[in-house]
Design an enzyme around this catalytic site. Structure first.
Site, PDB file in Angstrom:
ATOM      1  N   TYR A  53      14.455  95.371 -49.035  1.00 25.07           N
ATOM      2  CA  TYR A  53      13.323  95.138 -49.941  1.00 25.07           C
ATOM      3  C   TYR A  53      12.397  94.058 -49.366  1.00 25.07           C
ATOM      4  CZ  TYR A  53      10.751  93.174 -53.915  1.00 25.07           C
ATOM      5  OH  TYR A  53       9.757  92.676 -54.737  1.00 25.07           O
ATOM      6  N   GLU A  69      10.636  86.938 -51.858  1.00 22.93           N
ATOM      7  CA  GLU A  69      11.736  87.477 -51.058  1.00 22.93           C
ATOM      8  C   GLU A  69      11.356  87.562 -49.578  1.00 22.93           C
ATOM      9  OE1 GLU A  69      15.157  88.760 -51.773  1.00 22.93           O
ATOM     10  OE2 GLU A  69      14.663  87.163 -53.154  1.00 22.93           O
ATOM     11  N   SER A  74       5.952  89.086 -52.401  1.00 24.76           N
ATOM     12  CA  SER A  74       7.122  88.474 -53.060  1.00 24.76           C
ATOM     13  C   SER A  74       7.677  87.288 -52.283  1.00 24.76           C
ATOM     14  CB  SER A  74       8.213  89.539 -53.175  1.00 24.76           C
ATOM     15  OG  SER A  74       9.452  88.952 -53.449  1.00 24.76           O
TER      16      SER A  74
HETATM   17  P1  NDP Z   1       9.504  96.775 -62.187  1.00 23.30           P
HETATM   18  O1  NDP Z   1      10.671  97.263 -61.408  1.00 23.30           O
HETATM   19  O2  NDP Z   1       9.674  96.362 -63.612  1.00 23.30           O
HETATM   20  O3  NDP Z   1       8.366  97.909 -62.160  1.00 23.30           O
HETATM   21  C1  NDP Z   1       8.134  98.699 -61.028  1.00 23.30           C
HETATM   22  C2  NDP Z   1       7.095  99.749 -61.347  1.00 23.30           C
HETATM   23  O4  NDP Z   1       6.867 100.541 -60.182  1.00 23.30           O
HETATM   24  C3  NDP Z   1       7.514 100.714 -62.468  1.00 23.30           C
HETATM   25  O5  NDP Z   1       6.380 100.996 -63.268  1.00 23.30           O
HETATM   26  C4  NDP Z   1       7.914 101.955 -61.680  1.00 23.30           C
HETATM   27  O6  NDP Z   1       7.784 103.158 -62.408  1.00 23.30           O
HETATM   28  C5  NDP Z   1       6.878 101.906 -60.569  1.00 23.30           C
HETATM   29  N1  NDP Z   1       7.244 102.763 -59.434  1.00 23.30           N
HETATM   30  C6  NDP Z   1       8.371 102.712 -58.698  1.00 23.30           C
HETATM   31  N2  NDP Z   1       8.350 103.667 -57.750  1.00 23.30           N
HETATM   32  C7  NDP Z   1       7.180 104.343 -57.896  1.00 23.30           C
HETATM   33  C8  NDP Z   1       6.589 105.434 -57.230  1.00 23.30           C
HETATM   34  N3  NDP Z   1       7.187 106.058 -56.209  1.00 23.30           N
HETATM   35  N4  NDP Z   1       5.363 105.850 -57.646  1.00 23.30           N
HETATM   36  C9  NDP Z   1       4.745 105.266 -58.689  1.00 23.30           C
HETATM   37  N5  NDP Z   1       5.259 104.219 -59.361  1.00 23.30           N
HETATM   38  C10 NDP Z   1       6.468 103.768 -58.976  1.00 23.30           C
HETATM   39  O7  NDP Z   1       8.858  95.578 -61.335  1.00 23.30           O
HETATM   40  P2  NDP Z   1       8.083  94.252 -61.841  1.00 23.30           P
HETATM   41  O8  NDP Z   1       7.124  94.610 -62.896  1.00 23.30           O
HETATM   42  O9  NDP Z   1       9.066  93.182 -62.049  1.00 23.30           O
HETATM   43  O10 NDP Z   1       7.300  93.860 -60.509  1.00 23.30           O
HETATM   44  C11 NDP Z   1       5.998  94.382 -60.235  1.00 23.30           C
HETATM   45  C12 NDP Z   1       5.721  94.260 -58.738  1.00 23.30           C
HETATM   46  O11 NDP Z   1       5.772  92.904 -58.344  1.00 23.30           O
HETATM   47  C13 NDP Z   1       6.717  94.990 -57.839  1.00 23.30           C
HETATM   48  O12 NDP Z   1       6.004  95.447 -56.710  1.00 23.30           O
HETATM   49  C14 NDP Z   1       7.703  93.904 -57.430  1.00 23.30           C
HETATM   50  O13 NDP Z   1       8.304  94.240 -56.210  1.00 23.30           O
HETATM   51  C15 NDP Z   1       6.746  92.737 -57.303  1.00 23.30           C
HETATM   52  N6  NDP Z   1       7.324  91.424 -57.518  1.00 23.30           N
HETATM   53  C16 NDP Z   1       7.995  91.161 -58.681  1.00 23.30           C
HETATM   54  C17 NDP Z   1       8.464  89.891 -58.932  1.00 23.30           C
HETATM   55  C18 NDP Z   1       9.208  89.578 -60.183  1.00 23.30           C
HETATM   56  O14 NDP Z   1       9.860  88.516 -60.211  1.00 23.30           O
HETATM   57  N7  NDP Z   1       9.139  90.399 -61.228  1.00 23.30           N
HETATM   58  C19 NDP Z   1       8.220  88.790 -57.968  1.00 23.30           C
HETATM   59  C20 NDP Z   1       7.461  89.181 -56.811  1.00 23.30           C
HETATM   60  C21 NDP Z   1       7.020  90.445 -56.606  1.00 23.30           C
HETATM   61  P3  NDP Z   1       9.004 103.742 -63.314  1.00 23.30           P
HETATM   62  O15 NDP Z   1       8.857 103.072 -64.659  1.00 23.30           O
HETATM   63  O16 NDP Z   1       8.691 105.207 -63.331  1.00 23.30           O
HETATM   64  O17 NDP Z   1      10.279 103.392 -62.635  1.00 23.30           O
HETATM   65  P1  GDR Z   2      15.902  88.726 -56.990  1.00 21.13           P
HETATM   66  O1  GDR Z   2      16.324  88.865 -58.536  1.00 21.13           O
HETATM   67  O2  GDR Z   2      16.883  89.381 -56.084  1.00 21.13           O
HETATM   68  O3  GDR Z   2      15.614  87.273 -56.751  1.00 21.13           O
HETATM   69  O4  GDR Z   2      14.577  89.595 -56.933  1.00 21.13           O
HETATM   70  P2  GDR Z   2      17.730  89.092 -59.240  1.00 21.13           P
HETATM   71  O5  GDR Z   2      17.539  88.636 -60.635  1.00 21.13           O
HETATM   72  O6  GDR Z   2      18.252  90.463 -59.013  1.00 21.13           O
HETATM   73  O7  GDR Z   2      18.718  88.066 -58.450  1.00 21.13           O
HETATM   74  C1  GDR Z   2      18.516  86.668 -58.472  1.00 21.13           C
HETATM   75  C2  GDR Z   2      19.736  85.969 -57.907  1.00 21.13           C
HETATM   76  O8  GDR Z   2      20.830  86.102 -58.820  1.00 21.13           O
HETATM   77  C3  GDR Z   2      22.007  86.405 -58.081  1.00 21.13           C
HETATM   78  N1  GDR Z   2      22.972  87.093 -58.940  1.00 21.13           N
HETATM   79  C4  GDR Z   2      22.798  88.294 -59.517  1.00 21.13           C
HETATM   80  N2  GDR Z   2      21.742  89.143 -59.514  1.00 21.13           N
HETATM   81  C5  GDR Z   2      21.850  90.282 -60.236  1.00 21.13           C
HETATM   82  N3  GDR Z   2      20.793  91.116 -60.272  1.00 21.13           N
HETATM   83  N4  GDR Z   2      22.985  90.613 -60.918  1.00 21.13           N
HETATM   84  C6  GDR Z   2      24.075  89.797 -60.940  1.00 21.13           C
HETATM   85  O9  GDR Z   2      25.083  90.109 -61.555  1.00 21.13           O
HETATM   86  C7  GDR Z   2      23.981  88.574 -60.209  1.00 21.13           C
HETATM   87  N5  GDR Z   2      24.836  87.530 -60.029  1.00 21.13           N
HETATM   88  C8  GDR Z   2      24.215  86.650 -59.261  1.00 21.13           C
HETATM   89  C9  GDR Z   2      21.496  87.278 -56.926  1.00 21.13           C
HETATM   90  O10 GDR Z   2      22.478  87.339 -55.888  1.00 21.13           O
HETATM   91  C10 GDR Z   2      20.235  86.512 -56.561  1.00 21.13           C
HETATM   92  O11 GDR Z   2      20.539  85.451 -55.712  1.00 21.13           O
HETATM   93  C11 GDR Z   2      13.590  89.546 -57.963  1.00 21.13           C
HETATM   94  C12 GDR Z   2      12.927  90.943 -58.053  1.00 21.13           C
HETATM   95  O12 GDR Z   2      12.093  90.972 -59.173  1.00 21.13           O
HETATM   96  C13 GDR Z   2      12.122  91.232 -56.809  1.00 21.13           C
HETATM   97  O13 GDR Z   2      11.407  92.456 -56.992  1.00 21.13           O
HETATM   98  C14 GDR Z   2      11.138  90.080 -56.597  1.00 21.13           C
HETATM   99  O14 GDR Z   2      10.376  90.313 -55.443  1.00 21.13           O
HETATM  100  C15 GDR Z   2      11.904  88.768 -56.479  1.00 21.13           C
HETATM  101  O15 GDR Z   2      12.622  88.567 -57.681  1.00 21.13           O
HETATM  102  C16 GDR Z   2      10.958  87.584 -56.293  1.00 21.13           C
END
Ligand code: NDP
Ligand code: GDR
Length: 324
Positions: A148, A126, A124
Site C-alpha cells: 500500500y 504511510e 499518505s
Molecule cells: P476508505 O477505505 O474508507 O474509502 C475508500 C474508497 O475508495 C471507497 O469509497 C471505495 O469504494 C473506493 N474504491 C476502492 N476501490 C475502488 C475502485 N476500484 N474504483 C472506485 N472506487 C474505489 O478510505 P478513507 O476514506 O479512509 O481514505 C480516503 C483516501 O485517503 C484513500 O485513498 C486512502 O488511501 C487515503 N488516506 C487515508 C487516510 C486515513 O487515515 N483515513 C490517511 C492518508 C491517506 P467502496 O465503498 O465501493 O469500497
Molecule cells: P494504518 O491504520 O495501517 O496506519 O493505515 P490501522 O488502523 O490499520 O493500523 C494502525 C496501527 O495499529 C496497529 N494494530 C492494528 N491495526 C489493525 N488494523 N488491526 C489490529 O488489530 C491492530 N493491532 C495493532 C497496526 O499494526 C498499525 O501499526 C491507515 C489507513 O487509513 C491508510 O489508508 C492510511 O494511508 C494511513 O492510515 C495513514
C-alpha cells in the site's frame, strides 16, 4: 456560478465528510461509485438526494473519462483506493492497480477532457514508513513498508509528474491517520472503540489486537477534509503534510478507550499474531506547519475527544441495533 466537484471514493470515510463539506460550501457534488452486488451507501445515504452518483471504477479508464465528461467539474478529489494496509500484503497487485495506476488513469483522463481541472491526490503518511526524520514533513524522504505504501508513493510522484509535465493544477495532501465514527471497522481505532462499546454493553468479552507498540498521529477526518478543499483553493498546486503533531501508541488508544467506559483494558485485550504485519511502521508524527502558514489550517479535535466521540457513536449504534 456554482462550482462542481467530482469525488472518487465518495462512499468511504473521507468521501462522505468531504461531500458534506463541499455541499456546505455551495458546490454541486458528484461521486464516482463502483458496481457492487450489494449497495453500500450507508455513509452517504443522509445526503444522497443532494449529490449525483456516477458509475465508474478506478480500474476502468473509459469510465473515468465519461464521468469527467458528464459532470464537467472544476475540482476532482481522488480519494478512491484499496486503503487497508494489511490487505495490501495479500492483494498486492490489485492494490497497485487501484491505488497506484488508478491515479494515472484519472490524471490522464483529466489531461484529455479538461486540463484546467484542479486535482487533489490522497497521499499518505504511510509513504514515510521506516521514518528517515522525526517529525515528518513535506521534504522527508519516503521509505514505504507495505505494498500500500509503495502504491501511494507512485500515486504521489505521478501527481507531481503530471503537474510538471502538463502544467496541471495537481496537488497532493500527505495526510496522517484520521478517524471518525465512520471509520471502517477493520482499522485499529474503530476496532477498539466498537469492541469497547460492545464489552461495555455486555455483548463481547475480549478484543484481539496485533502490535500495541506502534505509534500514530491520529486526527479527526472532519478536520482533514477541510484541508483538502483549502489546498485546491490555492493559486499554485503544491504538497502539504496534514497532521496533529501528536503521536500515541496503540496501547494508549486502548487505555483511553477503556478508561472512558470505566474498565481495565488488561482484562479484555489479547494479542493475536494474525493482526501482526510482515513489516511495521513504528512511529509516525507529522509537522504540518506549512499547512498552518499557507492554508491557515489547524486541527480542532484532540486525540481524547476523538476516541470519546467514536465510543459514544458506537454505543448508540449498538443500542439501536444498527449496522457498524
Ligand atoms: P476508505 O477505505 O474508507 O474509502 C475508500 C474508497 O475508495 C471507497 O469509497 C471505495 O469504494 C473506493 N474504491 C476502492 N476501490 C475502488 C475502485 N476500484 N474504483 C472506485 N472506487 C474505489 O478510505 P478513507 O476514506 O479512509 O481514505 C480516503 C483516501 O485517503 C484513500 O485513498 C486512502 O488511501 C487515503 N488516506 C487515508 C487516510 C486515513 O487515515 N483515513 C490517511 C492518508 C491517506 P467502496 O465503498 O465501493 O469500497
Ligand atoms: P494504518 O491504520 O495501517 O496506519 O493505515 P490501522 O488502523 O490499520 O493500523 C494502525 C496501527 O495499529 C496497529 N494494530 C492494528 N491495526 C489493525 N488494523 N488491526 C489490529 O488489530 C491492530 N493491532 C495493532 C497496526 O499494526 C498499525 O501499526 C491507515 C489507513 O487509513 C491508510 O489508508 C492510511 O494511508 C494511513 O492510515 C495513514
Amino acid at each position: 456560478m456554482t462550482k462542481r466537484a467530482l469525488i472518487t471514493g465518495i462512499t468511504g470515510q473521507d468521501g462522505s465528510y468531504l461531500a458534506e463539506f463541499l455541499l456546505s460550501q455551495g458546490y454541486e457534488v458528484f461521486g464516482l461509485v463502483r458496481r457492487t452486488s450489494t449497495v453500500n451507501f450507508n455513509r452517504i445515504e443522509h445526503i444522497q438526494d443532494q449529490i449525483t452518483l456516477i458509475p465508474g471504477d478506478m480500474l476502468d479508464q473509459t469510465s473515468l473519462q465519461l464521468a469527467l465528461q458528464q459532470c464537467e467539474p472544476q475540482e476532482v478529489y481522488n480519494l478512491a483506493a484499496q486503503s487497508f494496509v494489511q490487505t495490501s500484503w495479500t492483494q498486492p497487485v490489485f492494490t497497485g492497480d487501484v491505488t497506484a495506476l488508478g491515479v494515472t488513469r484519472l490524471l490522464d483522463a483529466i489531461r484529455h477532457v479538461d486540463p484546467a481541472i484542479r486535482f487533489y491526490q490522497a497521499s499518505s503518511s504511510e509513504m514515510f514508513g521506516k521514518v528517515r526524520e522525526v517529525p515528518q514533513r513535506e521534504t522527508t524522504p519516503f521509505y514505504p513498508r507495505s505494498p500500500y505504501g509503495v502504491a501511494k508513493v507512485y500515486g504521489h510522484w505521478i501527481t507531481i509528474n503530471y503537474r510538471e509535465s502538463y502544467n496541471l493544477h495537481a496537488t497532493s495532501g500527505i495526510l496522517f491517520n484520521h478517524e471518525s465514527p465512520r471509520r471502517g471497522i477493520e482499522f485499529v481505532t474503530r476496532k477498539v472503540t466498537y469492541n469497547v462499546a460492545k464489552i461495555k454493553l455486555g455483548m463481547a468479552d475480549e478484543i484481539r489486537l496485533g502490535n500495541l507498540d506502534s505509534r500514530r498521529d491520529w486526527g479527526f477526518a472532519g478536520d482533514y477534509v477541510r484541508a483538502m478543499w483549502l489546498m485546491l483553493q490555492q493559486d499554485e498546486p503544491d504538497d502539504y503534510v496534514i497532521s496533529t503533531g501528536q503521536t500515541h501508541a496503540v496501547q494508549e488508544l486502548v487505555e483511553v478507550a477503556f478508561d472512558y467506559v470505566g474498565l481495565d483494558w488488561h482484562d479484555y485485550v489479547k494479542q493475536d499474531p494474525r493482526f501482526m504485519r510482515p513489516a511495521e511502521v513504528d512511529l509516525l508524527v507529522g509537522d504540518s506547519s506549512k499547512a498552518g502558514k499557507q492554508l491557515g489550517w489547524e486541527p480542532q479535535v484532540s486525540f481524547e475527544e476523538l476516541i470519546h466521540m467514536m465510543i459514544d457513536a458506537d454505543l448508540k449504534i449498538l443500542q439501536a441495533g444498527e449496522r457498524a
